[in-house]
Design an enzyme around this catalytic site. Sequence first.
Site, PDB file in Angstrom:
ATOM      1  N   PHE A 111       0.806  -1.219   0.000  1.00 50.52           N
ATOM      2  CA  PHE A 111       0.000   0.000   0.000  1.00 50.52           C
ATOM      3  C   PHE A 111       0.839   1.269   0.000  1.00 50.52           C
ATOM      4  O   PHE A 111       0.387   2.331  -0.439  1.00 50.52           O
ATOM      5  CB  PHE A 111      -0.967   0.000   1.195  1.00 50.52           C
ATOM      6  N   LYS A 112       2.081   1.157   0.464  1.00 50.45           N
ATOM      7  CA  LYS A 112       2.931   2.347   0.502  1.00 50.45           C
ATOM      8  C   LYS A 112       3.163   2.940  -0.890  1.00 50.45           C
ATOM      9  O   LYS A 112       3.427   4.138  -1.025  1.00 50.45           O
ATOM     10  CB  LYS A 112       4.274   2.013   1.142  1.00 50.45           C
ATOM     11  N   ASP A 113       3.052   2.114  -1.932  1.00 56.81           N
ATOM     12  CA  ASP A 113       3.264   2.601  -3.293  1.00 56.81           C
ATOM     13  C   ASP A 113       2.317   3.744  -3.649  1.00 56.81           C
ATOM     14  O   ASP A 113       2.660   4.620  -4.444  1.00 56.81           O
ATOM     15  CB  ASP A 113       3.058   1.471  -4.315  1.00 56.81           C
ATOM     16  N   THR A 144       7.776   0.552   3.444  1.00 54.33           N
ATOM     17  CA  THR A 144       8.100   1.938   3.083  1.00 54.33           C
ATOM     18  C   THR A 144       9.423   2.011   2.341  1.00 54.33           C
ATOM     19  O   THR A 144       9.555   2.768   1.367  1.00 54.33           O
ATOM     20  CB  THR A 144       8.157   2.823   4.344  1.00 54.33           C
TER      21      THR A 144
END
Length: 466
Positions: A111-113, A144
Amino acid sequence: MQYKSTRGKVSGIGFIDAFLMGLANDGGLLVPEQIPTVSAETLNAWSKLSYQELTLAILDLYTNDEIPADDLKRMVNDSYATFRHPEVTPVTKLKDELYLLELFHGPTFAFKDIALQFMGQLYTYVARERNLPINILGATSGDTGASSIEGVRGKEGINICILHPHGKVSKVQELQMTTVTDSNVLNLSVHGNFDDCQRMIKDLFADLDFKAKHNLCAINSINIVRIIAQTVYYFYAYFRVQEASGASQVSFSVPSGNFGDIFAGYLAKRMGLPVDRLVIATNANNILERFVETGEYKPDNFRMTYSPSMDIQVASNFERYLYYVLGENAEAIESLMNGFRANGSLSVSADVLEKVRAEFGAYGVDNEACLETIKRYEASTGYLLDPHSACGVEAAEQRGQSGSVMISLATAHPAKFDEAVQLTGIKQEFPAQISSLFDKPQRQTIVDGETAAIVSELVKFYPAQA
Protein backbone atom coordinates in the site's frame (compact mmCIF):
# COMPACT_ATOMS: atom_id res chain seq x y z
CA MET A 1 -4.20 26.12 2.82
CA GLN A 2 -1.25 26.58 5.16
CA TYR A 3 0.34 24.11 7.57
CA LYS A 4 1.26 24.28 11.25
CA SER A 5 2.96 22.09 13.83
CA THR A 6 1.22 20.05 16.49
CA ARG A 7 3.57 21.71 19.00
CA GLY A 8 2.64 25.27 18.05
CA LYS A 9 5.97 26.88 17.17
CA VAL A 10 5.73 26.47 13.37
CA SER A 11 2.86 27.87 11.29
CA GLY A 12 2.03 29.53 7.97
CA ILE A 13 3.94 26.93 5.95
CA GLY A 14 2.97 26.39 2.31
CA PHE A 15 2.38 23.00 0.70
CA ILE A 16 5.78 22.50 -0.92
CA ASP A 17 7.66 23.85 2.09
CA ALA A 18 5.64 21.52 4.34
CA PHE A 19 6.56 18.66 2.00
CA LEU A 20 10.24 19.56 2.23
CA MET A 21 10.21 20.18 5.98
CA GLY A 22 8.87 16.70 6.82
CA LEU A 23 9.19 16.75 10.60
CA ALA A 24 8.31 20.23 11.85
CA ASN A 25 11.29 22.25 13.01
CA ASP A 26 9.91 22.36 16.56
CA GLY A 27 9.86 18.56 16.74
CA GLY A 28 6.14 18.24 16.09
CA LEU A 29 4.22 17.02 13.07
CA LEU A 30 2.70 19.26 10.43
CA VAL A 31 -1.07 19.37 10.00
CA PRO A 32 -3.37 21.61 7.92
CA GLU A 33 -4.21 24.89 9.61
CA GLN A 34 -7.84 24.06 8.78
CA ILE A 35 -9.08 20.66 7.66
CA PRO A 36 -11.06 21.24 4.45
CA THR A 37 -14.67 20.03 4.51
CA VAL A 38 -16.49 18.39 1.63
CA SER A 39 -20.22 18.83 1.05
CA ALA A 40 -22.68 16.07 0.14
CA GLU A 41 -22.94 17.59 -3.33
CA THR A 42 -19.18 17.41 -3.78
CA LEU A 43 -19.10 13.81 -2.57
CA ASN A 44 -21.74 12.93 -5.14
CA ALA A 45 -19.69 14.58 -7.90
CA TRP A 46 -16.50 12.87 -6.72
CA SER A 47 -18.17 9.45 -6.79
CA LYS A 48 -18.08 9.52 -10.58
CA LEU A 49 -14.35 10.24 -10.86
CA SER A 50 -11.53 7.87 -11.73
CA TYR A 51 -8.88 7.28 -9.08
CA GLN A 52 -6.53 9.73 -10.78
CA GLU A 53 -9.24 12.38 -11.09
CA LEU A 54 -10.22 11.91 -7.45
CA THR A 55 -6.58 12.32 -6.40
CA LEU A 56 -6.39 15.63 -8.25
CA ALA A 57 -9.66 16.83 -6.70
CA ILE A 58 -8.42 16.10 -3.16
CA LEU A 59 -4.93 17.49 -3.76
CA ASP A 60 -6.55 20.69 -5.01
CA LEU A 61 -7.81 21.28 -1.45
CA TYR A 62 -4.29 21.10 -0.03
CA THR A 63 -1.77 22.41 -2.58
CA ASN A 64 -2.53 26.17 -2.51
CA ASP A 65 -2.23 26.26 -6.32
CA GLU A 66 1.54 26.11 -5.81
CA ILE A 67 1.88 23.59 -8.65
CA PRO A 68 0.52 24.36 -12.14
CA ALA A 69 -2.50 22.17 -12.92
CA ASP A 70 -0.87 20.52 -15.94
CA ASP A 71 2.25 19.62 -13.94
CA LEU A 72 0.21 18.18 -11.09
CA LYS A 73 -1.94 16.16 -13.49
CA ARG A 74 1.15 14.75 -15.17
CA MET A 75 2.65 13.76 -11.82
CA VAL A 76 -0.53 11.98 -10.72
CA ASN A 77 -0.95 10.16 -14.02
CA ASP A 78 2.71 9.09 -14.04
CA SER A 79 2.43 7.91 -10.42
CA TYR A 80 -0.36 5.44 -11.15
CA ALA A 81 0.68 4.40 -14.65
CA THR A 82 2.91 1.82 -12.93
CA PHE A 83 -0.02 0.07 -11.21
CA ARG A 84 -1.22 -3.32 -12.42
CA HIS A 85 -4.96 -2.65 -11.96
CA PRO A 86 -6.82 0.05 -13.92
CA GLU A 87 -8.74 1.14 -10.80
CA VAL A 88 -5.46 1.49 -8.82
CA THR A 89 -7.20 0.44 -5.55
CA PRO A 90 -10.05 -1.94 -6.45
CA VAL A 91 -12.59 -3.22 -3.91
CA THR A 92 -13.68 -6.85 -3.69
CA LYS A 93 -16.45 -8.42 -1.62
CA LEU A 94 -15.30 -11.10 0.82
CA LYS A 95 -18.71 -11.84 2.33
CA ASP A 96 -21.90 -10.07 3.39
CA GLU A 97 -21.07 -6.68 4.94
CA LEU A 98 -17.30 -7.20 4.55
CA TYR A 99 -15.33 -5.74 1.66
CA LEU A 100 -11.61 -5.74 0.98
CA LEU A 101 -9.81 -2.66 -0.33
CA GLU A 102 -6.84 -3.95 -2.35
CA LEU A 103 -3.91 -1.59 -1.97
CA PHE A 104 -1.15 -3.83 -3.32
CA HIS A 105 -1.29 -3.31 -7.08
CA GLY A 106 1.69 -0.93 -7.23
CA PRO A 107 5.27 -1.75 -8.28
CA THR A 108 6.38 -3.13 -4.88
CA PHE A 109 3.08 -4.91 -4.08
CA ALA A 110 2.33 -2.83 -0.96
CA PHE A 111 0.00 0.00 0.00
CA LYS A 112 2.93 2.35 0.50
CA ASP A 113 3.26 2.60 -3.29
CA ILE A 114 0.10 4.68 -3.52
CA ALA A 115 1.54 7.66 -1.67
CA LEU A 116 5.21 7.08 -2.39
CA GLN A 117 4.95 6.87 -6.16
CA PHE A 118 3.39 10.34 -6.03
CA MET A 119 5.95 11.62 -3.53
CA GLY A 120 8.74 10.40 -5.80
CA GLN A 121 7.25 12.38 -8.66
CA LEU A 122 6.84 15.41 -6.39
CA TYR A 123 10.43 15.27 -5.15
CA THR A 124 11.64 15.09 -8.75
CA TYR A 125 9.53 18.12 -9.63
CA VAL A 126 10.74 20.16 -6.64
CA ALA A 127 14.38 19.25 -7.26
CA ARG A 128 14.08 20.48 -10.84
CA GLU A 129 11.96 23.59 -10.22
CA ARG A 130 13.96 24.83 -7.24
CA ASN A 131 17.34 23.53 -8.42
CA LEU A 132 17.57 21.89 -5.02
CA PRO A 133 19.48 18.71 -4.12
CA ILE A 134 17.13 16.32 -2.32
CA ASN A 135 18.53 13.89 0.25
CA ILE A 136 15.76 11.62 1.47
CA LEU A 137 16.20 9.87 4.81
CA GLY A 138 13.72 7.31 6.07
CA ALA A 139 13.14 4.25 8.22
CA THR A 140 11.11 1.21 7.35
CA SER A 141 9.59 -1.82 8.98
CA GLY A 142 9.65 -3.33 5.50
CA ASP A 143 7.34 -1.79 2.90
CA THR A 144 8.10 1.94 3.08
CA GLY A 145 11.71 1.29 2.14
CA ALA A 146 11.01 -0.62 -1.06
CA SER A 147 8.25 1.76 -2.13
CA SER A 148 10.37 4.85 -1.42
CA ILE A 149 13.36 3.49 -3.27
CA GLU A 150 11.23 2.50 -6.24
CA GLY A 151 9.81 6.01 -6.40
CA VAL A 152 13.16 7.82 -6.72
CA ARG A 153 15.79 5.30 -7.84
CA GLY A 154 17.99 6.72 -10.58
CA LYS A 155 16.38 10.18 -10.36
CA GLU A 156 18.79 13.04 -10.96
CA GLY A 157 19.29 15.37 -8.00
CA ILE A 158 17.84 12.91 -5.47
CA ASN A 159 19.61 10.56 -3.03
CA ILE A 160 17.79 8.21 -0.70
CA CYS A 161 18.97 6.40 2.43
CA ILE A 162 16.67 3.90 4.12
CA LEU A 163 17.21 2.29 7.53
CA HIS A 164 15.66 -1.11 8.14
CA PRO A 165 15.96 -3.38 11.19
CA HIS A 166 18.48 -6.12 10.45
CA GLY A 167 16.84 -9.55 10.19
CA LYS A 168 13.39 -8.21 11.08
CA VAL A 169 11.80 -7.74 7.66
CA SER A 170 10.59 -10.46 5.30
CA LYS A 171 13.00 -11.83 2.72
CA VAL A 172 11.06 -10.32 -0.16
CA GLN A 173 10.94 -6.93 1.56
CA GLU A 174 14.71 -7.11 2.08
CA LEU A 175 15.35 -8.10 -1.53
CA GLN A 176 13.14 -5.35 -2.92
CA MET A 177 15.36 -2.82 -1.18
CA THR A 178 18.80 -4.36 -1.37
CA THR A 179 18.83 -5.62 -4.97
CA VAL A 180 18.53 -2.04 -6.26
CA THR A 181 21.90 -1.03 -7.74
CA ASP A 182 21.29 2.64 -8.55
CA SER A 183 24.04 4.80 -7.09
CA ASN A 184 21.57 7.22 -5.47
CA VAL A 185 20.30 4.48 -3.11
CA LEU A 186 21.82 3.48 0.24
CA ASN A 187 20.35 0.72 2.41
CA LEU A 188 21.45 0.60 6.05
CA SER A 189 20.59 -2.64 7.84
CA VAL A 190 20.50 -1.60 11.49
CA HIS A 191 21.01 -3.81 14.53
CA GLY A 192 17.82 -3.16 16.51
CA ASN A 193 14.14 -2.90 15.72
CA PHE A 194 12.05 -0.43 13.72
CA ASP A 195 11.44 1.78 16.74
CA ASP A 196 15.21 2.21 17.08
CA CYS A 197 15.48 3.17 13.39
CA GLN A 198 12.57 5.60 13.66
CA ARG A 199 13.94 7.21 16.82
CA MET A 200 17.29 7.90 15.15
CA ILE A 201 15.59 9.35 12.08
CA LYS A 202 13.53 11.73 14.21
CA ASP A 203 16.61 12.72 16.19
CA LEU A 204 18.48 13.59 12.99
CA PHE A 205 15.58 15.64 11.66
CA ALA A 206 15.32 17.40 15.02
CA ASP A 207 19.00 18.43 14.68
CA LEU A 208 18.22 21.50 12.57
CA ASP A 209 21.86 22.23 11.71
CA PHE A 210 22.41 18.68 10.47
CA LYS A 211 19.07 18.71 8.64
CA ALA A 212 19.91 21.95 6.82
CA LYS A 213 23.52 21.00 6.09
CA HIS A 214 22.48 17.79 4.39
CA ASN A 215 19.19 19.00 2.87
CA LEU A 216 17.34 16.16 4.58
CA CYS A 217 13.81 15.36 3.38
CA ALA A 218 11.34 12.89 4.88
CA ILE A 219 9.62 9.99 3.13
CA ASN A 220 8.04 8.37 6.20
CA SER A 221 4.49 9.15 7.23
CA ILE A 222 5.80 12.01 9.37
CA ASN A 223 5.50 13.80 6.00
CA ILE A 224 2.00 15.27 5.74
CA VAL A 225 1.89 14.81 1.95
CA ARG A 226 1.99 11.06 2.42
CA ILE A 227 -1.05 11.24 4.70
CA ILE A 228 -2.96 13.43 2.24
CA ALA A 229 -2.25 11.06 -0.66
CA GLN A 230 -3.56 8.13 1.39
CA THR A 231 -6.91 9.80 2.14
CA VAL A 232 -7.85 9.31 -1.51
CA TYR A 233 -8.43 5.57 -1.32
CA TYR A 234 -10.77 5.93 1.65
CA PHE A 235 -13.05 8.11 -0.48
CA TYR A 236 -12.63 5.83 -3.49
CA ALA A 237 -13.47 2.70 -1.47
CA TYR A 238 -16.56 4.32 0.02
CA PHE A 239 -17.86 5.23 -3.45
CA ARG A 240 -17.34 1.69 -4.78
CA VAL A 241 -19.00 0.05 -1.78
CA GLN A 242 -21.84 2.54 -1.87
CA GLU A 243 -22.45 1.54 -5.49
CA ALA A 244 -22.35 -2.16 -4.63
CA SER A 245 -24.33 -2.19 -1.39
CA GLY A 246 -26.22 1.07 -1.19
CA ALA A 247 -24.59 1.77 2.19
CA SER A 248 -24.76 5.42 3.19
CA GLN A 249 -22.05 4.97 5.84
CA VAL A 250 -19.16 2.53 6.22
CA SER A 251 -16.53 1.52 8.76
CA PHE A 252 -12.88 0.70 8.07
CA SER A 253 -10.55 -1.86 9.62
CA VAL A 254 -6.93 -0.84 9.15
CA PRO A 255 -3.78 -2.91 9.85
CA SER A 256 -1.79 -0.44 11.92
CA GLY A 257 1.80 0.05 12.96
CA ASN A 258 2.86 3.67 12.68
CA PHE A 259 -0.73 5.02 12.73
CA GLY A 260 -0.27 6.81 9.39
CA ASP A 261 -2.70 4.77 7.33
CA ILE A 262 -5.51 4.94 9.87
CA PHE A 263 -4.82 8.63 10.50
CA ALA A 264 -5.46 9.17 6.79
CA GLY A 265 -8.85 7.54 7.36
CA TYR A 266 -9.44 9.82 10.33
CA LEU A 267 -8.56 12.84 8.19
CA ALA A 268 -10.96 11.66 5.48
CA LYS A 269 -13.70 11.38 8.10
CA ARG A 270 -12.97 14.88 9.36
CA MET A 271 -13.23 16.10 5.77
CA GLY A 272 -16.77 14.75 5.55
CA LEU A 273 -16.51 11.14 4.41
CA PRO A 274 -19.43 9.20 5.99
CA VAL A 275 -17.35 6.94 8.26
CA ASP A 276 -18.90 5.28 11.30
CA ARG A 277 -15.97 3.54 13.02
CA LEU A 278 -12.27 3.21 12.43
CA VAL A 279 -10.92 -0.09 13.76
CA ILE A 280 -7.22 -0.26 14.62
CA ALA A 281 -5.97 -3.75 13.80
CA THR A 282 -2.71 -4.56 15.58
CA ASN A 283 -0.62 -7.65 16.23
CA ALA A 284 1.11 -8.65 19.47
CA ASN A 285 2.85 -5.25 19.49
CA ASN A 286 -0.47 -3.77 20.54
CA ILE A 287 0.31 -0.42 22.16
CA LEU A 288 -2.56 1.19 20.24
CA GLU A 289 -5.09 -1.40 21.40
CA ARG A 290 -3.98 -0.91 24.99
CA PHE A 291 -4.36 2.84 24.62
CA VAL A 292 -7.95 2.53 23.40
CA GLU A 293 -8.70 0.17 26.29
CA THR A 294 -6.95 2.06 29.12
CA GLY A 295 -6.00 5.58 27.99
CA GLU A 296 -2.33 4.83 28.67
CA TYR A 297 0.18 4.90 25.83
CA LYS A 298 3.18 2.86 26.91
CA PRO A 299 5.47 0.56 24.92
CA ASP A 300 5.72 -3.04 26.09
CA ASN A 301 8.27 -5.73 25.28
CA PHE A 302 8.96 -5.87 21.54
CA ARG A 303 7.70 -9.02 19.83
CA MET A 304 8.55 -10.36 16.37
CA THR A 305 5.41 -11.53 14.58
CA TYR A 306 4.21 -12.92 11.26
CA SER A 307 3.14 -9.37 10.32
CA PRO A 308 6.53 -7.60 10.60
CA SER A 309 5.43 -4.30 9.03
CA MET A 310 3.26 -3.81 12.13
CA ASP A 311 6.02 -4.67 14.59
CA ILE A 312 6.07 -1.11 15.92
CA GLN A 313 5.70 0.08 19.50
CA VAL A 314 5.96 3.86 19.06
CA ALA A 315 3.60 5.14 16.36
CA SER A 316 4.78 8.47 14.94
CA ASN A 317 1.40 9.65 13.66
CA PHE A 318 -0.28 9.10 16.99
CA GLU A 319 0.82 12.63 17.91
CA ARG A 320 -1.31 14.02 15.09
CA TYR A 321 -4.40 12.28 16.45
CA LEU A 322 -3.65 13.38 20.02
CA TYR A 323 -3.48 16.96 18.75
CA TYR A 324 -7.04 16.77 17.45
CA VAL A 325 -8.58 14.77 20.28
CA LEU A 326 -7.10 17.29 22.74
CA GLY A 327 -8.78 20.17 20.91
CA GLU A 328 -5.72 21.33 18.93
CA ASN A 329 -3.99 22.34 22.15
CA ALA A 330 -0.34 22.63 21.08
CA GLU A 331 0.93 23.35 24.61
CA ALA A 332 -0.72 20.18 25.93
CA ILE A 333 0.80 18.15 23.08
CA GLU A 334 4.29 19.49 23.71
CA SER A 335 3.97 18.69 27.40
CA LEU A 336 2.63 15.18 26.72
CA MET A 337 5.27 14.33 24.13
CA ASN A 338 8.13 15.71 26.23
CA GLY A 339 6.82 13.63 29.12
CA PHE A 340 6.61 10.57 26.90
CA ARG A 341 10.21 11.03 25.77
CA ALA A 342 11.37 11.40 29.37
CA ASN A 343 9.22 8.76 31.04
CA GLY A 344 8.30 6.32 28.26
CA SER A 345 4.55 6.68 28.70
CA LEU A 346 1.65 9.12 28.56
CA SER A 347 -1.97 9.04 29.66
CA VAL A 348 -5.16 10.91 28.78
CA SER A 349 -8.13 11.77 30.96
CA ALA A 350 -11.33 9.74 31.17
CA ASP A 351 -13.16 12.40 29.15
CA VAL A 352 -10.59 12.25 26.36
CA LEU A 353 -10.62 8.45 26.38
CA GLU A 354 -14.38 8.52 25.93
CA LYS A 355 -13.88 10.62 22.78
CA VAL A 356 -11.25 8.16 21.52
CA ARG A 357 -13.57 5.20 22.00
CA ALA A 358 -16.37 7.01 20.17
CA GLU A 359 -14.15 7.20 17.08
CA PHE A 360 -11.94 4.12 17.27
CA GLY A 361 -12.19 0.46 18.03
CA ALA A 362 -9.08 -1.69 18.37
CA TYR A 363 -8.21 -5.36 18.33
CA GLY A 364 -4.89 -7.18 18.65
CA VAL A 365 -4.45 -10.32 16.58
CA ASP A 366 -1.88 -12.85 17.79
CA ASN A 367 0.18 -15.07 15.49
CA GLU A 368 -2.10 -18.09 15.80
CA ALA A 369 -5.25 -16.11 15.00
CA CYS A 370 -3.49 -14.46 12.07
CA LEU A 371 -2.62 -17.79 10.46
CA GLU A 372 -6.06 -19.21 11.21
CA THR A 373 -7.69 -16.27 9.44
CA ILE A 374 -5.51 -16.80 6.38
CA LYS A 375 -6.45 -20.49 6.26
CA ARG A 376 -10.15 -19.88 6.88
CA TYR A 377 -10.61 -17.32 4.13
CA GLU A 378 -8.54 -19.23 1.62
CA ALA A 379 -10.66 -22.34 2.28
CA SER A 380 -14.03 -20.56 2.23
CA THR A 381 -13.49 -17.97 -0.51
CA GLY A 382 -10.30 -18.91 -2.35
CA TYR A 383 -8.86 -15.52 -1.41
CA LEU A 384 -5.32 -15.56 -0.01
CA LEU A 385 -4.66 -12.79 2.52
CA ASP A 386 -1.21 -11.65 3.54
CA PRO A 387 -0.66 -11.68 7.35
CA HIS A 388 -1.21 -7.93 7.76
CA SER A 389 -4.44 -8.00 5.78
CA ALA A 390 -5.49 -11.05 7.81
CA CYS A 391 -5.07 -9.02 11.00
CA GLY A 392 -7.31 -6.38 9.48
CA VAL A 393 -9.99 -8.90 8.54
CA GLU A 394 -9.92 -10.59 11.95
CA ALA A 395 -10.22 -7.21 13.68
CA ALA A 396 -13.12 -6.35 11.38
CA GLU A 397 -14.90 -9.54 12.44
CA GLN A 398 -14.25 -8.95 16.12
CA ARG A 399 -15.08 -5.25 16.23
CA GLY A 400 -17.59 -4.92 13.40
CA GLN A 401 -21.28 -4.46 14.15
CA SER A 402 -24.10 -6.45 12.59
CA GLY A 403 -25.84 -4.48 9.87
CA SER A 404 -22.85 -2.17 9.38
CA VAL A 405 -20.74 -2.43 6.23
CA MET A 406 -17.04 -2.85 6.94
CA ILE A 407 -14.16 -2.23 4.53
CA SER A 408 -10.91 -3.91 5.55
CA LEU A 409 -7.65 -2.74 4.02
CA ALA A 410 -5.50 -5.31 2.22
CA THR A 411 -2.11 -3.68 2.60
CA ALA A 412 0.22 -6.12 0.83
CA HIS A 413 0.36 -9.03 -1.59
CA PRO A 414 0.80 -12.40 0.18
CA ALA A 415 3.93 -13.16 -1.86
CA LYS A 416 5.77 -10.55 0.20
CA PHE A 417 5.28 -12.67 3.32
CA ASP A 418 5.58 -16.23 2.15
CA GLU A 419 7.33 -17.21 5.40
CA ALA A 420 3.98 -16.79 7.18
CA VAL A 421 1.87 -18.23 4.37
CA GLN A 422 3.99 -21.40 4.32
CA LEU A 423 3.12 -22.00 7.97
CA THR A 424 -0.54 -22.40 6.94
CA GLY A 425 0.34 -25.19 4.52
CA ILE A 426 -0.83 -23.08 1.58
CA LYS A 427 1.43 -22.92 -1.46
CA GLN A 428 1.29 -19.80 -3.58
CA GLU A 429 2.71 -18.82 -6.93
CA PHE A 430 4.89 -15.72 -6.88
CA PRO A 431 4.38 -12.91 -9.37
CA ALA A 432 7.25 -12.82 -11.87
CA GLN A 433 8.51 -9.47 -10.50
CA ILE A 434 9.00 -11.03 -7.07
CA SER A 435 10.41 -14.37 -8.26
CA SER A 436 13.16 -12.57 -10.17
CA LEU A 437 14.46 -10.91 -7.00
CA PHE A 438 15.95 -14.14 -5.65
CA ASP A 439 18.48 -14.30 -8.51
CA LYS A 440 19.87 -10.80 -7.95
CA PRO A 441 22.87 -9.81 -5.80
CA GLN A 442 22.22 -7.72 -2.72
CA ARG A 443 23.80 -4.41 -1.72
CA GLN A 444 23.43 -3.15 1.86
CA THR A 445 25.54 -1.89 4.75
CA ILE A 446 25.07 -3.45 8.19
CA VAL A 447 25.52 -0.94 11.00
CA ASP A 448 25.22 -0.71 14.77
CA GLY A 449 22.01 0.71 16.16
CA GLU A 450 23.63 3.97 17.24
CA THR A 451 23.05 7.43 15.78
CA ALA A 452 26.79 8.00 15.37
CA ALA A 453 27.05 4.98 13.08
CA ILE A 454 24.21 6.29 10.93
CA VAL A 455 25.73 9.76 10.74
CA SER A 456 29.05 8.28 9.63
CA GLU A 457 27.38 6.54 6.70
CA LEU A 458 25.29 9.58 5.75
CA VAL A 459 28.31 11.87 5.63
CA LYS A 460 29.94 9.47 3.18
CA PHE A 461 26.76 9.10 1.14
CA TYR A 462 26.07 12.85 0.84
CA PRO A 463 29.62 14.09 0.08
CA ALA A 464 28.50 17.27 -1.70
CA GLN A 465 26.65 18.51 1.36
CA ALA A 466 29.00 17.26 4.06
